[in-house]
Scaffold this motif. Structure first.
Motif, PDB file in Angstrom:
ATOM      1  N   PRO A  89      45.818 -50.019  33.146  1.00  0.00           N
ATOM      2  CA  PRO A  89      46.309 -50.030  31.755  1.00  0.00           C
ATOM      3  C   PRO A  89      47.240 -51.192  31.456  1.00  0.00           C
ATOM      4  O   PRO A  89      47.223 -51.729  30.336  1.00  0.00           O
ATOM      5  CB  PRO A  89      47.056 -48.691  31.637  1.00  0.00           C
ATOM      6  N   LEU A  90      48.037 -51.621  32.439  1.00  0.00           N
ATOM      7  CA  LEU A  90      49.004 -52.683  32.171  1.00  0.00           C
ATOM      8  C   LEU A  90      48.314 -54.033  31.988  1.00  0.00           C
ATOM      9  O   LEU A  90      48.593 -54.764  31.035  1.00  0.00           O
ATOM     10  CB  LEU A  90      50.026 -52.751  33.303  1.00  0.00           C
ATOM     11  N   SER A  91      47.399 -54.391  32.893  1.00  0.00           N
ATOM     12  CA  SER A  91      46.712 -55.685  32.783  1.00  0.00           C
ATOM     13  C   SER A  91      45.862 -55.755  31.520  1.00  0.00           C
ATOM     14  O   SER A  91      45.852 -56.767  30.810  1.00  0.00           O
ATOM     15  CB  SER A  91      45.841 -55.931  34.015  1.00  0.00           C
ATOM     16  N   ALA A  92      45.137 -54.677  31.247  1.00  0.00           N
ATOM     17  CA  ALA A  92      44.271 -54.676  30.065  1.00  0.00           C
ATOM     18  C   ALA A  92      45.087 -54.790  28.787  1.00  0.00           C
ATOM     19  O   ALA A  92      44.762 -55.575  27.881  1.00  0.00           O
ATOM     20  CB  ALA A  92      43.438 -53.396  30.046  1.00  0.00           C
ATOM     21  N   PHE A 151      43.356 -48.587  20.171  1.00  0.00           N
ATOM     22  CA  PHE A 151      44.435 -47.612  19.976  1.00  0.00           C
ATOM     23  C   PHE A 151      45.712 -48.304  19.505  1.00  0.00           C
ATOM     24  O   PHE A 151      45.900 -49.497  19.728  1.00  0.00           O
ATOM     25  CB  PHE A 151      44.682 -46.842  21.278  1.00  0.00           C
ATOM     26  N   PRO A 152      46.629 -47.573  18.851  1.00  0.00           N
ATOM     27  CA  PRO A 152      47.879 -48.176  18.356  1.00  0.00           C
ATOM     28  C   PRO A 152      48.726 -48.733  19.493  1.00  0.00           C
ATOM     29  O   PRO A 152      48.660 -48.259  20.631  1.00  0.00           O
ATOM     30  CB  PRO A 152      48.589 -46.992  17.688  1.00  0.00           C
ATOM     31  N   ALA A 153      49.560 -49.722  19.177  1.00  0.00           N
ATOM     32  CA  ALA A 153      50.344 -50.420  20.196  1.00  0.00           C
ATOM     33  C   ALA A 153      51.226 -49.477  20.996  1.00  0.00           C
ATOM     34  O   ALA A 153      51.327 -49.594  22.221  1.00  0.00           O
ATOM     35  CB  ALA A 153      51.205 -51.501  19.531  1.00  0.00           C
ATOM     36  N   ARG A 154      51.869 -48.518  20.333  1.00  0.00           N
ATOM     37  CA  ARG A 154      52.806 -47.645  21.051  1.00  0.00           C
ATOM     38  C   ARG A 154      52.092 -46.632  21.939  1.00  0.00           C
ATOM     39  O   ARG A 154      52.720 -45.943  22.752  1.00  0.00           O
ATOM     40  CB  ARG A 154      53.718 -46.930  20.058  1.00  0.00           C
ATOM     41  N   LEU A 155      50.762 -46.484  21.775  1.00  0.00           N
ATOM     42  CA  LEU A 155      49.977 -45.553  22.592  1.00  0.00           C
ATOM     43  C   LEU A 155      48.872 -46.265  23.368  1.00  0.00           C
ATOM     44  O   LEU A 155      48.078 -45.618  24.038  1.00  0.00           O
ATOM     45  CB  LEU A 155      49.347 -44.475  21.686  1.00  0.00           C
ATOM     46  N   ARG A 156      48.833 -47.589  23.266  1.00  0.00           N
ATOM     47  CA  ARG A 156      47.708 -48.344  23.826  1.00  0.00           C
ATOM     48  C   ARG A 156      47.616 -48.194  25.339  1.00  0.00           C
ATOM     49  O   ARG A 156      46.549 -47.917  25.894  1.00  0.00           O
ATOM     50  CB  ARG A 156      47.842 -49.812  23.429  1.00  0.00           C
ATOM     51  N   SER A 157      48.733 -48.395  26.032  1.00  0.00           N
ATOM     52  CA  SER A 157      48.726 -48.306  27.489  1.00  0.00           C
ATOM     53  C   SER A 157      48.425 -46.879  27.955  1.00  0.00           C
ATOM     54  O   SER A 157      47.685 -46.659  28.908  1.00  0.00           O
ATOM     55  CB  SER A 157      50.080 -48.779  28.028  1.00  0.00           C
ATOM     56  N   THR A 158      48.998 -45.895  27.252  1.00  0.00           N
ATOM     57  CA  THR A 158      48.762 -44.487  27.602  1.00  0.00           C
ATOM     58  C   THR A 158      47.291 -44.125  27.441  1.00  0.00           C
ATOM     59  O   THR A 158      46.686 -43.500  28.330  1.00  0.00           O
ATOM     60  CB  THR A 158      49.618 -43.565  26.721  1.00  0.00           C
ATOM     61  N   CYS A 159      46.695 -44.486  26.310  1.00  0.00           N
ATOM     62  CA  CYS A 159      45.283 -44.144  26.056  1.00  0.00           C
ATOM     63  C   CYS A 159      44.348 -44.881  27.007  1.00  0.00           C
ATOM     64  O   CYS A 159      43.332 -44.325  27.442  1.00  0.00           O
ATOM     65  CB  CYS A 159      44.917 -44.458  24.607  1.00  0.00           C
ATOM     66  N   HIS A 160      44.700 -46.132  27.333  1.00  0.00           N
ATOM     67  CA  HIS A 160      43.895 -46.846  28.320  1.00  0.00           C
ATOM     68  C   HIS A 160      44.008 -46.147  29.670  1.00  0.00           C
ATOM     69  O   HIS A 160      43.012 -45.990  30.393  1.00  0.00           O
ATOM     70  CB  HIS A 160      44.352 -48.299  28.444  1.00  0.00           C
ATOM     71  N   GLY A 161      45.223 -45.713  30.026  1.00  0.00           N
ATOM     72  CA  GLY A 161      45.404 -44.998  31.282  1.00  0.00           C
ATOM     73  C   GLY A 161      44.615 -43.708  31.337  1.00  0.00           C
ATOM     74  O   GLY A 161      44.025 -43.362  32.370  1.00  0.00           O
ATOM     75  N   ILE A 162      44.578 -42.960  30.229  1.00  0.00           N
ATOM     76  CA  ILE A 162      43.801 -41.716  30.174  1.00  0.00           C
ATOM     77  C   ILE A 162      42.312 -42.018  30.338  1.00  0.00           C
ATOM     78  O   ILE A 162      41.600 -41.337  31.091  1.00  0.00           O
ATOM     79  CB  ILE A 162      44.062 -40.980  28.851  1.00  0.00           C
ATOM     80  N   SER A 163      41.823 -43.039  29.643  1.00  0.00           N
ATOM     81  CA  SER A 163      40.409 -43.410  29.740  1.00  0.00           C
ATOM     82  C   SER A 163      40.051 -43.856  31.153  1.00  0.00           C
ATOM     83  O   SER A 163      39.024 -43.461  31.711  1.00  0.00           O
ATOM     84  CB  SER A 163      40.095 -44.532  28.741  1.00  0.00           C
ATOM     85  N   ALA A 164      40.931 -44.692  31.729  1.00  0.00           N
ATOM     86  CA  ALA A 164      40.684 -45.175  33.087  1.00  0.00           C
ATOM     87  C   ALA A 164      40.745 -44.039  34.089  1.00  0.00           C
ATOM     88  O   ALA A 164      39.971 -44.001  35.056  1.00  0.00           O
ATOM     89  CB  ALA A 164      41.705 -46.253  33.446  1.00  0.00           C
ATOM     90  N   GLY A 188      35.224 -40.881  23.391  1.00  0.00           N
ATOM     91  CA  GLY A 188      34.180 -41.876  23.665  1.00  0.00           C
ATOM     92  C   GLY A 188      34.521 -42.795  24.819  1.00  0.00           C
ATOM     93  O   GLY A 188      33.700 -43.019  25.715  1.00  0.00           O
ATOM     94  N   THR A 189      35.757 -43.340  24.816  1.00  0.00           N
ATOM     95  CA  THR A 189      36.129 -44.254  25.901  1.00  0.00           C
ATOM     96  C   THR A 189      36.227 -43.517  27.232  1.00  0.00           C
ATOM     97  O   THR A 189      35.793 -44.026  28.274  1.00  0.00           O
ATOM     98  CB  THR A 189      37.471 -44.949  25.607  1.00  0.00           C
ATOM     99  N   ALA A 190      36.795 -42.310  27.215  1.00  0.00           N
ATOM    100  CA  ALA A 190      36.972 -41.557  28.464  1.00  0.00           C
ATOM    101  C   ALA A 190      35.631 -41.086  29.030  1.00  0.00           C
ATOM    102  O   ALA A 190      35.387 -41.186  30.241  1.00  0.00           O
ATOM    103  CB  ALA A 190      37.896 -40.364  28.227  1.00  0.00           C
ATOM    104  N   SER A 191      34.750 -40.578  28.184  1.00  0.00           N
ATOM    105  CA  SER A 191      33.478 -40.051  28.682  1.00  0.00           C
ATOM    106  C   SER A 191      32.561 -41.172  29.180  1.00  0.00           C
ATOM    107  O   SER A 191      31.910 -41.042  30.224  1.00  0.00           O
ATOM    108  CB  SER A 191      32.774 -39.233  27.606  1.00  0.00           C
ATOM    109  N   ALA A 192      32.516 -42.295  28.454  1.00  0.00           N
ATOM    110  CA  ALA A 192      31.684 -43.415  28.912  1.00  0.00           C
ATOM    111  C   ALA A 192      32.192 -43.946  30.248  1.00  0.00           C
ATOM    112  O   ALA A 192      31.403 -44.263  31.155  1.00  0.00           O
ATOM    113  CB  ALA A 192      31.678 -44.529  27.864  1.00  0.00           C
ATOM    114  N   TRP A 193      33.515 -44.047  30.391  1.00  0.00           N
ATOM    115  CA  TRP A 193      34.099 -44.536  31.643  1.00  0.00           C
ATOM    116  C   TRP A 193      33.848 -43.546  32.787  1.00  0.00           C
ATOM    117  O   TRP A 193      33.545 -43.925  33.918  1.00  0.00           O
ATOM    118  CB  TRP A 193      35.595 -44.774  31.461  1.00  0.00           C
ATOM    119  N   PHE A 194      33.972 -42.240  32.492  1.00  0.00           N
ATOM    120  CA  PHE A 194      33.694 -41.208  33.496  1.00  0.00           C
ATOM    121  C   PHE A 194      32.263 -41.337  34.022  1.00  0.00           C
ATOM    122  O   PHE A 194      32.019 -41.311  35.236  1.00  0.00           O
ATOM    123  CB  PHE A 194      33.901 -39.827  32.863  1.00  0.00           C
ATOM    124  N   LEU A 195      31.324 -41.521  33.122  1.00  0.00           N
ATOM    125  CA  LEU A 195      29.911 -41.539  33.504  1.00  0.00           C
ATOM    126  C   LEU A 195      29.528 -42.817  34.252  1.00  0.00           C
ATOM    127  O   LEU A 195      28.808 -42.765  35.248  1.00  0.00           O
ATOM    128  CB  LEU A 195      29.047 -41.360  32.248  1.00  0.00           C
TER     129      LEU A 195
END
Length: 522
Positions: free
Chosen positions: A146-149, A429-442, A298-305
């Motif tokens: 999440p941090l690099s992305a 995703f919004p800036a204040r939640l971007r890293s969190t949402c990327h982390g959840i998806s990853a 969508g991001t989480a399920s595609a990444w999971f699969l």
């Protein structure tokens, strides 16, 4: 210094590509180089670990890791990665991207060295120590996602943002390639210095005591790129989007970006309290669910699969190559020969399929978009896996053809969803939640990787119980496993339709954030 009007965000979106952007790619990308090397080099070494620590006297076959041990060694780093993605993703939004960015490298460097120094007086204690340190290695690796992305997405301009994020992720390909190269180099060096006959000739002598150094050296070398890139990572400034939109210090954001972009930036007027309130919804809220709930699914399920498919392919290449006869039977090789040939197989697949796929994404993503690359990737992975599975017995007799077809599945994984899932989750995703949402998806992706690693370990075993590895029950075989993975890819294609296309749009437009910084004249 040139003068430039407008807000810092508008300047970032319209800025020309500069050395600063390439430096950010290199510094962030070295983390992903290390991630891939550390995660996938273990697949080169599990056969060797089995020979060293689980040799059975008078057995017609070399020792192999017991099923539970093999699952732990292959999967424990993925479990750590999943937790690291969630933890550091949340921390990146709470404390800032830069404050926690260097910590991930420190963890990776220390745990790479500690993994190679795994100690113990019995096989069980050595494997337990190795798994302990690989778990924490994975934890550090998880933070890099999440941090690099997020950092690269927030540094880049909107015209070339996809290519720059993709280039960071593409360093994974070089990490996998280097893992194979290092495995070949280290095992070849020991083969020159130490005589080791095939197992069928001398079961004990085929695994010389010096072989214990091979896996330790390969693992410890994973610390080198992390150490070398630590200083430059600490020199990167905090992203202007975090400073302006989350920390709400527009003046500091302007000063930071003026230094690296070599332009003058005038801070926009602060937003009113009412505007701030409209954009203050959190992750657990009806507003987030309404605006971004489907996107996160969508991001989480595609990444999971995709990770079920991708990690099962990568971590168990050696089983697939052995099953089709591309690698000789283990008993016909020494331990050092086996490491060399497994490393060569990984190197060739990475060279022919993995690395070109990553860089095809870098070249084309800002031209044809994320949606089409992800969709065609899932579709063509399905096609090639079915093409491998249907005439499976033909490929056991046509090893060169199998290598080409198998490499194409890796090419379209990387010129496809393995790259785009990483990129899109950093943009929408919004800036204040971007890293969190990327982390959840990853983290959802790593859950898929765990399913692939543990499931495929058992599923890919031969249907004939007499031909399975020692201690394993009979499975459904490589052929049926390929059919299942093809079906998973089709589900991934459906998940692709849940995610918007970010190509050519600003991050604030994509995430539906209201414009906080209006352009002003100098």
């Amino acid at each position: 210094m040139a003068s430039s009007g407008g807000s810092v965000l508008a300047t970032l979106d319209s800025s020309k590509t500069q050395w600063y952007h390439y430096k950010a790619v290199i510094v962030s990308g070295m983390g992903f180089f290390t991630d891939a090397y550390d995660l996938f080099c273990i697949s080169l070494l599990t056969k060797l670990l089995g020979r060293i620590y689980y040799h059975v006297p008078s057995s017609p076959k070399p020792g192999v890791l017991p099923p539970s041990v093999a699952a732990a060694v292959n999967g424990v780093a993925l479990c750590g990665t999943l937790l690291g993605q969630l933890f550091f993703g949340l921390l990146g939004d709470r404390l800032g991207r830069k404050k926690v960015y260097g910590l991930t490298l420190v963890i990776m460097a220390f745990c790479s060295i500690a993994s190679g120094l795994s100690f113990g007086s019995s096989p069980k204690s050595v494997m337990a120590t190795l798994c302990f340190f690989r778990f924490w290695l994975g934890f550090g690796i998880g933070g890099d996602y999440p941090l690099s992305a997020t950092i690269m997405a927030e540094y880049a301009n909107k015209k070339t943002r996809g290519s720059f994020i993709a280039a960071v992720f593409a360093m994974q390909g070089f990490g996998i390639l280097t893992g194979g190269l290092v495995g070949m180099a280290v095992s070849a060096a020991f083969r020159v210095c130490v005589a080791a006959p095939p197992y069928s000739v001398d079961p004990v002598g085929s695994t010389p005591p010096e072989a214990d150094y091979v896996w330790r050296i390969v693992l410890m070398l994973g610390a080198l790129p992390a150490v070398l890139s630590y200083y430059w990572r600490m020199k990167l400034p905090e992203t202007a989007r975090y400073t302006a939109l989350v920390a709400k210090d527009t003046e500091k954001a302007c000063r930071d970006m003026e230094k690296v972009l070599k332009v003058g930036i005038e801070a926009a007027a602060p937003e009113s309290e009412s505007e701030s309130d409209k954009n203050s919804f959190g992750l657990i809220s009806k507003e987030f669910l309404w605006r971004h709930g489907v996107h996160l699914i969508g991001t989480a399920s595609a990444w999971f699969l995709i990770d079920i498919t991708y990690y099962s392919q990568n971590l168990f290449q050696k089983e697939i190559f052995t099953a089709v006869g591309w690698l000789p039977a283990a008993k016909t090789m020494s331990a050092l020969d086996e490491v060399f040939k497994i490393s060569l197989a990984q190197f060739l697949i990475a060279l022919c399929g993995t690395v070109p796929g990553y860089w095809a994404t870098v070249a084309l993503i800002d031209r044809i978009g994320r949606f089409w690359i992800q969709a065609q990737g899932f579709l063509l992975m399905t096609v090639f896996m079915v093409a491998l599975a249907v005439p499976y017995h033909h490929w056991t007799l046509n090893k060169a053809g199998f290598l080409v077809m198998y490499a194409l599945t890796f090419f379209f994984a990387n010129f496809g969803p393995n790259s785009t899932t990483f990129i899109v989750a950093a943009e929408i995703f919004p800036a204040r939640l971007r890293s969190t949402c990327h982390g959840i998806s990853a983290a959802a992706g790593k859950a898929g990787a765990i399913v692939g690693a543990f499931g495929f370990l058992y599923a890919a075993q031969n249907q004939d119980g007499r031909k399975t590895d020692a201690g394993y029950p009979s499975g459904i075989g490589i052929r049926n496993s390929l059919f299942i993975l093809a079906g998973i890819n089709m589900l991934g294609l459906l998940a692709t339709f849940l995610v918007p296309e970010p190509k050519g749009r600003s991050l604030e437009d994509i995430s539906q954030e209201e414009q906080r910084h209006q352009e002003s004249q100098v």
